[in-house]
Every structure is written in C-alpha cells, then in structure tokens.
Write an enzyme that holds these catalytic residues in place. Sequence first.
Site, PDB file in Angstrom:
ATOM      1  N   GLU A 314     -46.502 -10.996   4.997  1.00 48.14           N
ATOM      2  CA  GLU A 314     -45.435 -11.930   4.582  1.00 48.14           C
ATOM      3  C   GLU A 314     -44.434 -11.080   3.822  1.00 48.14           C
ATOM      4  O   GLU A 314     -44.668 -10.685   2.683  1.00 48.14           O
ATOM      5  CB  GLU A 314     -46.023 -13.046   3.711  1.00 48.14           C
ATOM      6  CG  GLU A 314     -45.053 -14.215   3.508  1.00 48.14           C
ATOM      7  CD  GLU A 314     -44.103 -14.019   2.349  1.00 48.14           C
ATOM      8  OE1 GLU A 314     -42.994 -13.481   2.588  1.00 48.14           O
ATOM      9  OE2 GLU A 314     -44.456 -14.379   1.223  1.00 48.14           O
ATOM     10  N   CYS A 348     -39.517 -15.917  -2.520  1.00 45.19           N
ATOM     11  CA  CYS A 348     -39.460 -15.449  -1.132  1.00 45.19           C
ATOM     12  C   CYS A 348     -38.843 -16.482  -0.201  1.00 45.19           C
ATOM     13  O   CYS A 348     -38.256 -16.130   0.819  1.00 45.19           O
ATOM     14  CB  CYS A 348     -40.839 -15.042  -0.644  1.00 45.19           C
ATOM     15  SG  CYS A 348     -42.055 -16.361  -0.626  1.00 45.19           S
TER      16      CYS A 348
END
Length: 599
Positions: A314, A348
């Site tokens: 990720e 994020c």
Amino acid sequence: MEVLSKALAQVDTSGVTDRHVISAAATLTAVLLWKSRRSLFGNSAKQLNIQFPREAEPEWKDGPILEQPTLRHPMDPNLIQCYDKCTGRQLCEPVPAMNAAQVNEVVARARAAQQEWVKTSYDQRKEVLNSLLNFVVENQEALCRVACRDTGKTMVDGAFGEILTTCEKIRWTVDHGEAALQPEYRSVGLVTMHKSARVEYQPLGVLAAIVSWNYPFHNLYGQIISAIFSGNAIVVKVSEFATWSSRFYVTIIKQLLALHGHSPDLVQIVYGFADTGVALINSGVDKVTFIGSPQVGKLVMAEAAKTLTPVVLELGGKDAAIVCEDCDFDQVVNLTMRGTFQNCGQNCIGLERLVVLAPVYDKFVAAVETRVRALRQGEPLCESVDCGAMTMGPRVIKEIKALVDQAVASGARLLAGGQEVGRGKGSFFAPTLLVDVTPDMEIARNEVFGPVMVVFKAQNDADALRIVNSCEYGLGSSVFSLNYKRAERIAAGIRAGMCNINDFGINYLCQSLPFGGVKISGFDRFAGIEGLRGCCLLRAVTSDRFPGVRTTIPGPLQYPIKDTGFPFCAALVQFMYGNGLVARIRGALRLASLGMQSK
C-alpha cells in the site's frame, strides 16, 4: 428497550426541549446493537488495567528540549531519538535500533507462540478482540493523547484515524471474520461430478508488517487484528517516527493475550531504521505487508523477491475528488476540508486533488478560502487547534514548500499559507490553499502528505476524468453529484482502487471492503474479506462426494497403456463436451466399444 430506557434516564437532558431527540437516540442505539450482533448487556470482555505514560499528559513538560530533534542520535546513528514533534521535547532515553539477530529471535518467539495459538477456537480469539475493543472504548482519550504526543496530531484526528477505525475493524472481524474464513465449497465439472471441492483458509504462520507513522495505533492494530484472528502470529516493524508510542501500544495486546491465558509472544514489534526492516523481510516470515512510499515499496519488493516471500504493498495516494455543479455544496465544502486537512494532510487517502467543474469553481474557491484562512495551528495537547505538526520534520517541510513555490511559478494562485510556521523546535507548515493548478505541475503528480488544498478547474466531466487519470497514483477517489447516474458514470471512469460517491474515505469504515490501489499506489489488499483471507494459505481440497464412489482408472488408461488409450481419451472428451446430443451419444458409444476391447 427497558435497559435502554434506564440508561437514558441517567442522561442529563437539561436544556433539551425536543424529546424526539432522546427517542431517536434510543432507536439508533437499538439498531446499532442489533447490527453488531451484540447483547444489550455487552460481551464478556475482561478488564485490563494499564498505566499510561505520563508523557502523554497535557501538562507534562519534564523532558529536555533536544538541540537537534532528529530521529538518529547525533552521537550514535544506531540510536532512535523519540521526541514530541510539536516541541522537540525528548520523550524517553534514546532507543537502540534492533539488529538482524534480535529480529530473528523475535520472529522465532512469535513462531513458537503461533504453534499453540493456531489450536484456539474462533470463540477464544473473539474473546481477546472483545476485550481489546472494550479497552479501546474505555481508554480512547488516553490512547489519542499518546498518538498526539508522538506524532503531533490533534485529538479529533486521533478519534477519527486511531479509535473509530480500529473499533470498527474489531467489530467487523468479531461479527463476520469467522464466516469469511469458513471452507468455501465450489462447483465441480462433469468429469469430477463424483467429488466435492472446497477452498480452505489456513493460517500462514508468522506475518510481518512494516507500517507507517501517521496513525501509530491503528496502523499497528489494524494488522494485529486480522493476523491473530486468522490464527497467525505477527511481527510489526513500526516506524522510527512512532517508536515511543508503538512500544507502549503493543503492551496492551500482549497483556490482553496473557489475561486470556495465551502467550504474549504471539504479537511482536521491532524498531529501527531500514536495516531492521530488511532483517524482518529476511527472517523467514511467511508474508509481508508494507505501508509507505512507492520508492521504499520497490525496495521491499526486491528484498522479498530474494526468498519469494509474498508482499502486499500500500504505497500512498494522490486521491482526487471530482466536484460537480449539481453537488450538495455545503456537504462538499465540509468534506473536502476534512479530507484535505485531517491529520494535517498526512493521510494516505487524503484528498490531494480537488477537481472542480467550472460552473461551481469560483464559488467553491471563495468558500474554502475563508475556511482555510480560519484554521488554527499549534500544539494539540495544550491548545485548541485544527492542525498539528509535520511528523517528519524540517526535511518534508522544505519539500512541500518547494512544490508550492514551483506551482506558483508555473501559474497557480496561492490564496493562503504556503510557508513554514516557526514555533521553537516544532515542525509546522501553514494550512495552504493553492488554486488554478494544472496536471503538468509537480504538485499535481507528487504525493504532498501535508496541509495543502490543491484545486483544479475542469470544463466538463470528460476533462475532469482526464485530470484525475493523468496521475500515476491510484488509491482512492471521490465524486460529488446529486445526479447519481452521472456520479456512477464518472466514478466508473476513474482508475483507482476505491471510490466514494458523495463522500470521502468512508469506504475504510466499511470494513467489509478491501483496501488498496492500482498503479504506483501498490497492489493486493488488506481489510475486508479479501484482506482477512490474505492472511491465510488458500488450499484447494477435493474429497469423495458419495460413499463408495471413488475415482478409478479405466482399463485403456492403466499402465502399461494400451493402444486404445488416446482414442479412449478422445471419446471421453466428445462424450462430455461434444456439440449437441448426437455428438455426445457417438462419444458414449465409442467409449463403450473401447472399454470392451480393453477387457
């Protein structure tokens, strides 16, 4: 409802004139209890009493202010300096980075503990998680203060990103995790109609995670929850920027495991710099999850490739929100402010690109300019502020300022902020509004990870999609329009792993959904059914469907194979898959004939 009525009777409702509010609260509570499959009387969680670090108290000022508040100790680069990112005040004595031998020892202890943990039932695992949930709910303020002290976030940022997300992950895992990991029976073909076929989800063994610092509690526990529920042990390499808080946080689950009669060695953390992460990847763990930047993700993948260790990456995002003229305008202003400035932009799935359609562009810019200029910044544990510090310090502040300055030099307009805010040894960048940005600017292509609202103007839906898809990142996205057909059509054109219509980041609170992206935002998923199953070895298993009916090898195919072997196979294929009844009957007759010849 009687229990609810008694509970509500104890609530101070002075000043509340509309009793429908109380009725609505009771109804909502009942719905939530039903949805979570929980008894009105709660669950059998065990109580954990733990001493929180005094450094997390708002009034604490005992530690010295570091002359050089950097991660690596100036006299010994193998020591991690832990300090308050808002003040530069030292939180504890320098922590030695762990070496490869220490990492290997930790992994070995975790593996030994997993050999016993794998024998536990789902009910036993749920008991641990229910106790964890109870602890988080009862200690949420103290947990947030620890994160605030170590990373510089506000208490509200902690409530959203540390507490709410973790509680929902536990709830979903307890309520639905067991069903997700049950053997899944699959269909069988014509040749195998006498067999049953299933997929089993078995623990991998010891999982590893290398996680980021922006949500030190949730990033740690998000990995722990899935790992231990699926029967694994886990070793987490925590960020050097959050060493102090992580060392405390891990003691919670260790003590809860011990409280329930299990080995606390099941969950481990390691801390250090890049070498420690490399050592963890090479320690013999069974899978690695990495949360961080694309640049480091490539290094993690290359290191894992040496031992063919599977990885989940990720790698951050440059999430865009497309704002149409037919949106709920007030909702959009509020959500884009939260989406941009949550955790001071260190998020994020933060909204780093706001692509606003031309008919509503000027109105939107005027509305957010007022809001951005009003944001307050400072030390969250001592002041009432909207934005805290930049966790990574002066280096990242210089990088953000360079991106802003380059955009302005290329034609963007700076309407607020754009500069470092000097506050002693703390690291702060002012909440910033940058408009008239174009896709060719550096700030449109690079993850900012800071408190910068970046606004683009789009002429139409197709132009908006062009702007959004011009970026190499593809993690999350949003579309705002009250014309749902239009919103769905636009959303379908966005190349990203996740999309929210008329919302921001809400998909992560739907813990049934997988989390992850495409392009340089990484691959594979954590969270949801897919993430939980990703903690497992997927085993394909067949067995006899009917007692006494088993696979036998026909005569023409038995070793040594007869000359009729291949014609028999060809006849079998025609019988099973021939085009039409006549062709299949011919295949059956041919099979019978060849079978008789083999006798």
